[in-house]
Design an enzyme around this catalytic site. Structure first.
Site, PDB file in Angstrom:
ATOM      1  N   ARG A  25       0.821  -1.221   0.000  1.00 13.95           N
ATOM      2  CA  ARG A  25       0.000   0.000   0.000  1.00 13.95           C
ATOM      3  C   ARG A  25       0.849   1.262   0.000  1.00 13.95           C
ATOM      4  O   ARG A  25       0.464   2.280   0.588  1.00 13.95           O
ATOM      5  CB  ARG A  25      -0.937   0.031   1.222  1.00 13.95           C
ATOM      6  CG  ARG A  25      -2.042  -1.004   1.189  1.00 13.95           C
ATOM      7  CD  ARG A  25      -3.214  -0.525   0.361  1.00 13.95           C
ATOM      8  NE  ARG A  25      -4.147  -1.606   0.101  1.00 13.95           N
ATOM      9  CZ  ARG A  25      -5.257  -1.838   0.804  1.00 13.95           C
ATOM     10  NH1 ARG A  25      -5.566  -1.074   1.814  1.00 13.95           N
ATOM     11  NH2 ARG A  25      -6.032  -2.836   0.489  1.00 13.95           N
ATOM     12  N   ARG A  29      -3.424   6.505   1.252  1.00 13.86           N
ATOM     13  CA  ARG A  29      -3.966   7.712   1.874  1.00 13.86           C
ATOM     14  C   ARG A  29      -3.055   8.381   2.893  1.00 13.86           C
ATOM     15  O   ARG A  29      -3.344   9.477   3.347  1.00 13.86           O
ATOM     16  CB  ARG A  29      -5.326   7.394   2.512  1.00 13.86           C
ATOM     17  CG  ARG A  29      -6.432   7.321   1.482  1.00 13.86           C
ATOM     18  CD  ARG A  29      -7.704   6.804   2.093  1.00 13.86           C
ATOM     19  NE  ARG A  29      -7.533   5.419   2.528  1.00 13.86           N
ATOM     20  CZ  ARG A  29      -8.444   4.733   3.204  1.00 13.86           C
ATOM     21  NH1 ARG A  29      -9.565   5.296   3.572  1.00 13.86           N
ATOM     22  NH2 ARG A  29      -8.214   3.473   3.538  1.00 13.86           N
ATOM     23  N   ARG A  38      -6.409  11.327  -5.966  1.00 11.21           N
ATOM     24  CA  ARG A  38      -7.661  10.605  -5.794  1.00 11.21           C
ATOM     25  C   ARG A  38      -8.859  11.553  -5.865  1.00 11.21           C
ATOM     26  O   ARG A  38      -9.891  11.229  -6.455  1.00 11.21           O
ATOM     27  CB  ARG A  38      -7.658   9.877  -4.453  1.00 11.21           C
ATOM     28  CG  ARG A  38      -8.662   8.756  -4.488  1.00 11.21           C
ATOM     29  CD  ARG A  38      -8.933   8.194  -3.137  1.00 11.21           C
ATOM     30  NE  ARG A  38     -10.370   8.184  -2.981  1.00 11.21           N
ATOM     31  CZ  ARG A  38     -10.994   7.580  -2.017  1.00 11.21           C
ATOM     32  NH1 ARG A  38     -10.317   6.957  -1.094  1.00 11.21           N
ATOM     33  NH2 ARG A  38     -12.284   7.608  -1.953  1.00 11.21           N
ATOM     34  N   ASP A  75      -6.805  -2.851  -7.663  1.00 12.98           N
ATOM     35  CA  ASP A  75      -7.326  -3.521  -6.469  1.00 12.98           C
ATOM     36  C   ASP A  75      -7.666  -4.968  -6.800  1.00 12.98           C
ATOM     37  O   ASP A  75      -8.005  -5.285  -7.941  1.00 12.98           O
ATOM     38  CB  ASP A  75      -8.569  -2.797  -5.932  1.00 12.98           C
ATOM     39  CG  ASP A  75      -8.870  -3.237  -4.506  1.00 12.98           C
ATOM     40  OD1 ASP A  75      -8.197  -2.757  -3.588  1.00 12.98           O
ATOM     41  OD2 ASP A  75      -9.734  -4.112  -4.323  1.00 12.98           O
ATOM     42  N   TYR A 152     -14.799 -12.083  -0.514  1.00 11.85           N
ATOM     43  CA  TYR A 152     -15.526 -10.843  -0.823  1.00 11.85           C
ATOM     44  C   TYR A 152     -16.719 -11.112  -1.732  1.00 11.85           C
ATOM     45  O   TYR A 152     -17.781 -10.505  -1.578  1.00 11.85           O
ATOM     46  CB  TYR A 152     -14.580  -9.818  -1.465  1.00 11.85           C
ATOM     47  CG  TYR A 152     -13.544  -9.281  -0.505  1.00 11.85           C
ATOM     48  CD1 TYR A 152     -13.828  -8.213   0.330  1.00 11.85           C
ATOM     49  CD2 TYR A 152     -12.283  -9.861  -0.413  1.00 11.85           C
ATOM     50  CE1 TYR A 152     -12.886  -7.729   1.226  1.00 11.85           C
ATOM     51  CE2 TYR A 152     -11.324  -9.391   0.480  1.00 11.85           C
ATOM     52  CZ  TYR A 152     -11.641  -8.318   1.295  1.00 11.85           C
ATOM     53  OH  TYR A 152     -10.707  -7.845   2.193  1.00 11.85           O
TER      54      TYR A 152
HETATM   55  O1  1CP Z   1       0.169   0.334  -3.146  1.00 14.76           O
HETATM   56  C1  1CP Z   1      -0.295  -0.798  -3.315  1.00 14.76           C
HETATM   57  O2  1CP Z   1      -0.086  -1.730  -2.520  1.00 14.76           O
HETATM   58  C2  1CP Z   1      -1.034  -1.073  -4.620  1.00 14.76           C
HETATM   59  C3  1CP Z   1      -2.439  -1.003  -4.658  1.00 14.76           C
HETATM   60  C4  1CP Z   1      -3.356  -1.949  -3.885  1.00 14.76           C
HETATM   61  C5  1CP Z   1      -3.242  -3.316  -3.595  1.00 14.76           C
HETATM   62  C6  1CP Z   1      -2.061  -4.237  -3.863  1.00 14.76           C
HETATM   63  C7  1CP Z   1      -4.606  -1.532  -3.391  1.00 14.76           C
HETATM   64  C8  1CP Z   1      -5.118  -0.154  -3.459  1.00 14.76           C
HETATM   65  N1  1CP Z   1      -5.266  -2.631  -2.895  1.00 14.76           N
HETATM   66  C9  1CP Z   1      -4.446  -3.728  -2.993  1.00 14.76           C
HETATM   67  C10 1CP Z   1      -4.758  -5.111  -2.601  1.00 14.76           C
HETATM   68  C11 1CP Z   1      -5.962  -5.399  -1.788  1.00 14.76           C
HETATM   69  N2  1CP Z   1      -7.214  -4.853  -1.867  1.00 14.76           N
HETATM   70  C12 1CP Z   1      -6.013  -6.421  -0.813  1.00 14.76           C
HETATM   71  C13 1CP Z   1      -4.868  -7.352  -0.505  1.00 14.76           C
HETATM   72  C14 1CP Z   1      -3.858  -6.751   0.384  1.00 14.76           C
HETATM   73  C15 1CP Z   1      -4.308  -6.425   1.786  1.00 14.76           C
HETATM   74  O3  1CP Z   1      -4.701  -7.354   2.516  1.00 14.76           O
HETATM   75  O4  1CP Z   1      -4.212  -5.241   2.155  1.00 14.76           O
HETATM   76  C16 1CP Z   1      -7.309  -6.446  -0.262  1.00 14.76           C
HETATM   77  C17 1CP Z   1      -7.821  -7.367   0.827  1.00 14.76           C
HETATM   78  C18 1CP Z   1      -8.070  -5.454  -0.936  1.00 14.76           C
HETATM   79  C19 1CP Z   1      -9.508  -5.163  -0.741  1.00 14.76           C
HETATM   80  C20 1CP Z   1      -9.703  -3.754  -0.340  1.00 14.76           C
HETATM   81  N3  1CP Z   1      -9.562  -2.710  -1.220  1.00 14.76           N
HETATM   82  C21 1CP Z   1      -9.943  -3.235   0.949  1.00 14.76           C
HETATM   83  C22 1CP Z   1     -10.114  -4.043   2.224  1.00 14.76           C
HETATM   84  C23 1CP Z   1     -11.558  -4.252   2.479  1.00 14.76           C
HETATM   85  C24 1CP Z   1     -11.905  -5.005   3.751  1.00 14.76           C
HETATM   86  O5  1CP Z   1     -12.624  -4.384   4.567  1.00 14.76           O
HETATM   87  O6  1CP Z   1     -11.564  -6.187   3.908  1.00 14.76           O
HETATM   88  C25 1CP Z   1     -10.011  -1.833   0.818  1.00 14.76           C
HETATM   89  C26 1CP Z   1     -10.294  -0.828   1.892  1.00 14.76           C
HETATM   90  C27 1CP Z   1      -9.735  -1.534  -0.550  1.00 14.76           C
HETATM   91  C28 1CP Z   1      -9.605  -0.186  -1.170  1.00 14.76           C
HETATM   92  C29 1CP Z   1      -8.227   0.208  -1.527  1.00 14.76           C
HETATM   93  N4  1CP Z   1      -7.393  -0.481  -2.391  1.00 14.76           N
HETATM   94  C30 1CP Z   1      -6.224   0.199  -2.559  1.00 14.76           C
HETATM   95  C31 1CP Z   1      -6.301   1.406  -1.773  1.00 14.76           C
HETATM   96  C32 1CP Z   1      -5.237   2.462  -1.695  1.00 14.76           C
HETATM   97  C33 1CP Z   1      -7.557   1.389  -1.128  1.00 14.76           C
HETATM   98  C34 1CP Z   1      -8.122   2.469  -0.230  1.00 14.76           C
HETATM   99  C35 1CP Z   1      -9.050   3.255  -1.047  1.00 14.76           C
HETATM  100  C36 1CP Z   1      -8.942   4.716  -0.883  1.00 14.76           C
HETATM  101  O7  1CP Z   1      -8.114   5.387  -1.523  1.00 14.76           O
HETATM  102  O8  1CP Z   1      -9.753   5.211  -0.108  1.00 14.76           O
END
Ligand code: 1CP
Length: 344
Positions: A25, A29, A38, A75, A152
């Site tokens: 990540r 943010r 964003r 994502d 999911y």
């Molecule tokens: O920088 C990076 O790592 C690249 C981008 C990236 C990656 C690899 C994002 C952007 N998401 C992911 C993978 C991802 N997405 C995973 C696997 C890794 C982990 O466990 O963290 C998972 C489970 C998700 C699903 C997801 N997407 C969640 C979790 C939901 C939950 O409650 O279980 C969330 C909040 C997101 C949104 C998301 N994806 C990425 C970002 C930066 C965000 C936040 C969104 C925002 O900008 O508000």
């Protein structure tokens, strides 16, 4: 011949004096420049599908910190969307999806060959990045592992215990296994297309692997990962794969050999000393500083980062956090982590 990139050296099994470093990540943010881009995109999914803006946010942490790898900004939930599930993000809460729990809903999903229609902007982001990154930076693609993506798709949202997915596994194993098979097939095609667009290595995120126990772990975390890696290696033998079975615990032992992964990513529930003895023996490891150090900083951050480098110094290692950085992290602590790892 150009010197091989440090991440690719580690993935090839080379032990280096200074481990290469990137951060899960890393575009996110906690960075003001991410929040600005964003806001320009409007919402999170629009950012993922806007190749120019997704390229920009992928590059931001590279410019600011000079990480050794750039991870594609996208994502794991784009694959369900490409298969036909509805997907949206509730502000302040997280993802929401239409659910798949019956044979009929499964049959209504799109065939795997059609996923590229939705995912083509992601491939364009990779092509942009392949031309824009500094020559020493490795371009990393990724996808969710089938079990994690299925949790999911079945629940329609993130869940603390993956209860709905476990329930479907118990109540309708045929639908559960058919869904996993469909995601597995889609993931092979998605990652192959990422590689063809310029990804130099790929990572499989199995964020919820830890809730699978015993034979379930072998059947639904290890086996699909092995199947995806075998298919990718058949098409792209030189592209390394990182597997992240988060929460695997003792199941980390032997995970390289069972899946064919070139690198196993470690969460912070295992100590680096244990992992050096039990996991790094069989291949490259990535990890595993606790993410809270990016919030709290201080001497504890420095001491713990040094201890991790020290524990893994006799084998191939990529420095990373044990999970993603959180939005409340202080960007100065990220710099401190990098300085500690690179400067001793
Ligand atoms: O920088 C990076 O790592 C690249 C981008 C990236 C990656 C690899 C994002 C952007 N998401 C992911 C993978 C991802 N997405 C995973 C696997 C890794 C982990 O466990 O963290 C998972 C489970 C998700 C699903 C997801 N997407 C969640 C979790 C939901 C939950 O409650 O279980 C969330 C909040 C997101 C949104 C998301 N994806 C990425 C970002 C930066 C965000 C936040 C969104 C925002 O900008 O508000």
């Amino acid at each position: 011949m150009a010197e091989q990139k440090t991440i690719l050296k580690a993935l090839a099994g080379e032990t280096q004096d200074t481990p290469p470093i990137w951060m899960m990540r890393q575009a996110g943010r906690y960075l003001p420049e991410y929040k600005a881009t964003r806001a320009q995109a409007g919402d999170f999914l629009s950012l993922c599908y806007n190749s120019d803006l997704a390229t920009e946010v992928t590059l931001q942490p590279i410019r600011r910190y000079g990480f050794d790898a750039a991870i594609l900004f996208a994502d794991i939930l784009l694959v369900p969307q490409a298969l036909g599930a509805d997907l949206w993000f509730e502000a302040g809460e997280g993802p929401r999806l239409s659910t798949i729990t019956t044979e009929k809903e499964l049959e209504e999903l799109r065939p795997v060959v059609e996923i590229h229609q939705t995912l083509s902007p992601i491939y364009q982001t990779l092509r942009n990045l392949a031309g824009a990154l500094p020559k020493e930076t490795t371009l990393m693609g990724f996808a969710g592992a089938p079990w994690t993506v299925a949790t999911y798709m079945i629940a329609g949202r993130g869940t603390p215990d993956q209860g709905p997915a476990h329930a479907l596994k118990a109540e309708n194993k045929a639908v559960f296994e058919a869904l996993l098979a469909r995601i597995t097939e889609a993931t092979i095609e998605y990652l192959s297309a990422q590689i063809e667009a310029g990804a130099e290595c790929v990572k499989l995120f199995d964020s919820w692997a830890g809730s699978l126990k015993g034979g379930d772990f072998d059947a639904y975390a290890t086996a699909p990962t092995a199947q995806i890696i075998a298919a990718l290696k058949a098409r792209h033998p030189d592209i390394p794969v990182i597997a992240f079975p988060r929460g695997a615990g003792e199941k980390y032992v032997g995970f390289h050999a069972k899946t064919g992964a070139d690198c196993v990513a470690l969460d912070d529930s295992v100590t680096p000393e244990w992992a050096a003895d039990n996991v790094q023996k069989t291949g490259c490891v990535q990890g595993n500083l606790a993410s809270y150090h990016m919030v709290s900083g201080g001497q504890a951050l420095v001491d713990e980062a040094r201890a991790i480098v020290e524990a893994f110094r006799n084998g191939p290692h990529i420095f990373n956090l044990g999970h993603g950085i959180t939005p409340d992290a202080n960007p100065d602590n990220v710099q401190r982590m990098i300085d500690t790892v690179r400067g001793g």
